[in-house]
Structure formats: structure tokens, C-alpha cells
Write a protein that holds these residues in place. Structure first.
Motif, mmCIF file in Angstrom:
data_model
loop_
_atom_site.group_PDB
_atom_site.id
_atom_site.type_symbol
_atom_site.label_atom_id
_atom_site.label_comp_id
_atom_site.label_asym_id
_atom_site.label_seq_id
_atom_site.Cartn_x
_atom_site.Cartn_y
_atom_site.Cartn_z
ATOM 1 N N VAL A 232 0.850 -1.196 0.000
ATOM 2 C CA VAL A 232 0.000 0.000 0.000
ATOM 3 C C VAL A 232 0.886 1.246 0.000
ATOM 4 O O VAL A 232 1.899 1.293 0.702
ATOM 5 C CB VAL A 232 -0.914 0.032 1.246
ATOM 6 C CG1 VAL A 232 -1.857 1.229 1.184
ATOM 7 C CG2 VAL A 232 -1.697 -1.271 1.388
ATOM 8 N N LYS A 233 0.498 2.240 -0.779
ATOM 9 C CA LYS A 233 1.196 3.524 -0.726
ATOM 10 C C LYS A 233 0.203 4.647 -0.990
ATOM 11 O O LYS A 233 -0.796 4.468 -1.696
ATOM 12 C CB LYS A 233 2.354 3.588 -1.725
ATOM 13 C CG LYS A 233 1.976 3.486 -3.188
ATOM 14 C CD LYS A 233 3.232 3.548 -4.059
ATOM 15 C CE LYS A 233 2.890 3.366 -5.531
ATOM 16 N NZ LYS A 233 4.113 3.388 -6.375
ATOM 17 N N ARG A 234 0.474 5.779 -0.403
ATOM 18 C CA ARG A 234 -0.393 6.947 -0.583
ATOM 19 C C ARG A 234 -0.019 7.651 -1.884
ATOM 20 O O ARG A 234 1.160 7.777 -2.220
ATOM 21 C CB ARG A 234 -0.250 7.893 0.607
ATOM 22 C CG ARG A 234 -0.603 7.219 1.929
ATOM 23 C CD ARG A 234 -0.681 8.219 3.070
ATOM 24 N NE ARG A 234 -0.927 7.525 4.331
ATOM 25 C CZ ARG A 234 -2.135 7.125 4.728
ATOM 26 N NH1 ARG A 234 -3.184 7.368 3.972
ATOM 27 N NH2 ARG A 234 -2.286 6.496 5.878
ATOM 28 N N ILE A 235 -1.036 8.128 -2.591
ATOM 29 C CA ILE A 235 -0.793 8.732 -3.901
ATOM 30 C C ILE A 235 -1.208 10.192 -3.946
ATOM 31 O O ILE A 235 -1.378 10.763 -5.015
ATOM 32 C CB ILE A 235 -1.524 7.954 -5.011
ATOM 33 C CG1 ILE A 235 -3.041 7.915 -4.751
ATOM 34 C CG2 ILE A 235 -0.963 6.561 -5.166
ATOM 35 C CD1 ILE A 235 -3.841 7.344 -5.901
ATOM 36 N N ASP A 236 -1.380 10.807 -2.778
ATOM 37 C CA ASP A 236 -1.694 12.231 -2.772
ATOM 38 C C ASP A 236 -0.585 13.008 -3.479
ATOM 39 O O ASP A 236 0.600 12.700 -3.349
ATOM 40 C CB ASP A 236 -1.851 12.752 -1.344
ATOM 41 C CG ASP A 236 -3.156 12.275 -0.705
ATOM 42 O OD1 ASP A 236 -3.991 11.739 -1.450
ATOM 43 O OD2 ASP A 236 -3.312 12.427 0.511
ATOM 44 N N VAL A 248 -1.520 17.514 -1.415
ATOM 45 C CA VAL A 248 -2.905 17.773 -1.822
ATOM 46 C C VAL A 248 -3.628 16.450 -1.953
ATOM 47 O O VAL A 248 -3.193 15.558 -2.703
ATOM 48 C CB VAL A 248 -2.942 18.526 -3.166
ATOM 49 C CG1 VAL A 248 -4.398 18.796 -3.575
ATOM 50 C CG2 VAL A 248 -2.153 19.822 -3.087
ATOM 51 N N ALA A 249 -4.720 16.283 -1.223
ATOM 52 C CA ALA A 249 -5.536 15.072 -1.339
ATOM 53 C C ALA A 249 -6.205 15.039 -2.706
ATOM 54 O O ALA A 249 -6.897 15.975 -3.088
ATOM 55 C CB ALA A 249 -6.590 15.043 -0.233
ATOM 56 N N LEU A 253 -8.595 11.841 -8.191
ATOM 57 C CA LEU A 253 -8.546 12.679 -9.381
ATOM 58 C C LEU A 253 -7.125 13.157 -9.656
ATOM 59 O O LEU A 253 -6.323 13.271 -8.749
ATOM 60 C CB LEU A 253 -9.441 13.907 -9.197
ATOM 61 C CG LEU A 253 -10.928 13.641 -8.934
ATOM 62 C CD1 LEU A 253 -11.659 14.962 -8.734
ATOM 63 C CD2 LEU A 253 -11.562 12.861 -10.092
ATOM 64 N N GLU A 254 -6.853 13.421 -10.927
ATOM 65 C CA GLU A 254 -5.554 13.968 -11.316
ATOM 66 C C GLU A 254 -5.806 15.069 -12.330
ATOM 67 O O GLU A 254 -6.595 14.893 -13.265
ATOM 68 C CB GLU A 254 -4.655 12.891 -11.909
ATOM 69 C CG GLU A 254 -3.260 13.370 -12.242
ATOM 70 C CD GLU A 254 -2.370 12.259 -12.759
ATOM 71 O OE1 GLU A 254 -1.177 12.502 -12.937
ATOM 72 O OE2 GLU A 254 -2.883 11.142 -12.970
ATOM 73 N N LYS A 255 -5.167 16.193 -12.140
ATOM 74 C CA LYS A 255 -5.411 17.342 -13.038
ATOM 75 C C LYS A 255 -4.860 17.077 -14.439
ATOM 76 O O LYS A 255 -3.961 16.268 -14.631
ATOM 77 C CB LYS A 255 -4.746 18.587 -12.464
ATOM 78 C CG LYS A 255 -3.220 18.568 -12.510
ATOM 79 C CD LYS A 255 -2.673 19.912 -12.118
ATOM 80 C CE LYS A 255 -1.159 19.921 -12.170
ATOM 81 N NZ LYS A 255 -0.607 19.710 -13.505
#
Length: 255
Positions: A232-236, A248-249, A253-255
């Protein structure tokens, strides 16, 4: 992210999608080739090698120097490093063809299945990025490198209870290894700390969907799904504003 295990079962009837064969894909020998090639030659073919490499050829200086041990198992050792492209990766190093070690024929299914599961991220009918991506595989021969031995000693000293494996200096100069380079999937589930119930639910949901896609596409069943095989890894999204780190949470979504 889920790490693979080499298990498949018979195709279930009634599938609406064309199944992806394990044999005949790019880099995988045909049945006719398999009857001609020796197990060693098949492995070299999978590794896209003409000959067995040294550790230095497989893991060049800067990549070797950045290696830090992050895990182990009965199969061998795992190190995190930065590859030549600047990406963080994990190197799984497995001794083969020795006493109580996997043979050429036994390691091949793991490589084949890892490749096929990696390709699911590019699927059309069935697609998932939930399996750890396999970048490359090398067949290596030689004594255990000094830096990797130092990293093994550090792990052994700092880890509660030490290492379960024997110190790698027991391997002779003639020892064969398979080195698999995977993407860095993050922290194993055993040591990952969820912040909210929503995070835990999302992880469980992703595991279920990932396994469902693999079953539909490849008739794949994971029969060793303990929490050490789930990463598991965070992708913020991370930004820097005037030298200050800003996270940024993304909420998916990704801009």
C-alpha cells in the motif's frame, strides 16, 4: 498493489471476453521452442540475455550503491533502490539451482505469471494496475556483492529477531541468481497504518477487484494472499511552494 504467486486453474465456462494466453505472448517461447530449448536456455530467453550476467552488469554501480534491504522470505532477499531512469524500484534476488533452491524450471512460472499480470494494466476487456509491475529479469552468477552484504547486515542488526535467512556470504562464486526488478509498491499491509476506515475499505475493495480481473483474464488464483503480499502507498499529490512541502488530497482525481 498485490504481489503475484504462480497459481492458475482451468478456464471457467461462459466468459464473455477473449482469454489472454500465457504461452505465445511477446518474449514467451512457443510450444515448439519449449520442446527444443533447455530450462536454462528458456530462462535466458525470458531474460532477453545471450549469456549469464555478473552482478555488476545487472545492477550497475550507482544502482547498487543505492540499494537498501527492505524485506526477505524463503525465496531470498528484497532491496529498494533507484534505477538508471531515476525511478524507485524493488529488486528481488532469488538464488537458484543449489541445494534446497528453486530450479530453472521452478522459477520460470513465477516470471511468466509476473509478466502476464503486469500486462493487465494495458488490457482492454479486463484491465487492472493492481499487480506489481515487473520491469525486467536478469540471470546472474557470482558471489554476493559487498554492498548488498553490508545492507543485509544492517537489516539483521536493526530488525527485531534478526534475519531468518543465512548470511549471503555462504554463496560460492558459481552461485546462480534470478534478479527481478519491480516497481516500488510501497509498504506491506502488515506495517501500513490506515488513517481512516474509508482508507481500509478502499484498499480491500481494490484487492477484490484486482483479483477478479486476473481471474477473468488469466484464470489466475492467488493462493498466498497474506498481508505481506499486499503493498500500500499513498498517492496524494506532492508540491513545493517557496521551499515548503504541500500535500494535496486527490480523492482519486488527477489534473
Amino acid at each position: 498493489m498485490v504481489t503475484p504467486t504462480s497459481e492458475r486453474r482451468a478456464k471457467s465456462p461462459g466468459s464473455a471476453c477473449k482469454q489472454t494466453p500465457l504461452r505465445g505472448s511477446l518474449g514467451i517461447p512457443s510450444r515448439r521452442q519449449s520442446n527444443i530449448l533447455s530450462p536454462k536456455e528458456k530462462l535466458l530467453l525470458y531474460c532477453d540475455q545471450q549469456r549469464i550476467l555478473t552482478f555488476q552488469e545487472c545492477i550497475p554501480g550507482p544502482v547498487m550503491d543505492a540499494c537498501v534491504k527492505i524485506g526477505e522470505g524463503s525465496f531470498g532477499e528484497v532491496f529498494r533502490t533507484t534505477n538508471k531512469d531515476g525511478n524507485t524500484v524493488a529488486l528481488k534476488i532469488v538464488p537458484i539451482e543449489g541445494e534446497n533452491q528453486k530450479t530453472f524450471e521452478e522459477i520460470l512460472p513465477e516470471i511468466v505469471i509476473s509478466r502476464e499480470l503486469s500486462k493487465l494494466k494495458e488490457g482492454s476487456c479486463n484491465r487492472t494496475g493492481g499487480f506489481i509491475h515487473l520491469h525486467r529479469v536478469c540471470l546472474v552468477q557470482g558471489a554476493w556483492p559487498d554492498h548488498l552484504l553490508a545492507m543485509w547486515d544492517q537489516w539483521h542488526t536493526e530488525r527485531e529477531g534478526g534475519s531468518y535467512n543465512d548470511r549471503p556470504d555462504i554463496f560460492p562464486d558459481s552461485q546462480l541468481f534470478v534478479v527481478m526488478e519491480f516497481e516500488d509498491g510501497g509498504c506491506d499491509l502488515e506495517h501500513f497504518q490506515f488513517s481512516t476506515f474509508k482508507e481500509a475499505k478502499a484498499a480491500l475493495h481494490q484487492i477484490c477487484v484486482t483479483l477478479a480481473v486476473a481471474e477473468a483474464a488469466l484464470q489466475f488464483e492467488h493462493r498466498d494472499l497474506h498481508w505481506g503480499n499486499v503493498l500500500v502507498k499513498r498517492i496524494d499529490s506532492t508540491h513545493y511552494l517557496n521551499g515548503e512541502k504541500v500535500c494535496v488530497a486527490t480523492s482519486g482525481l488527477e489534473k
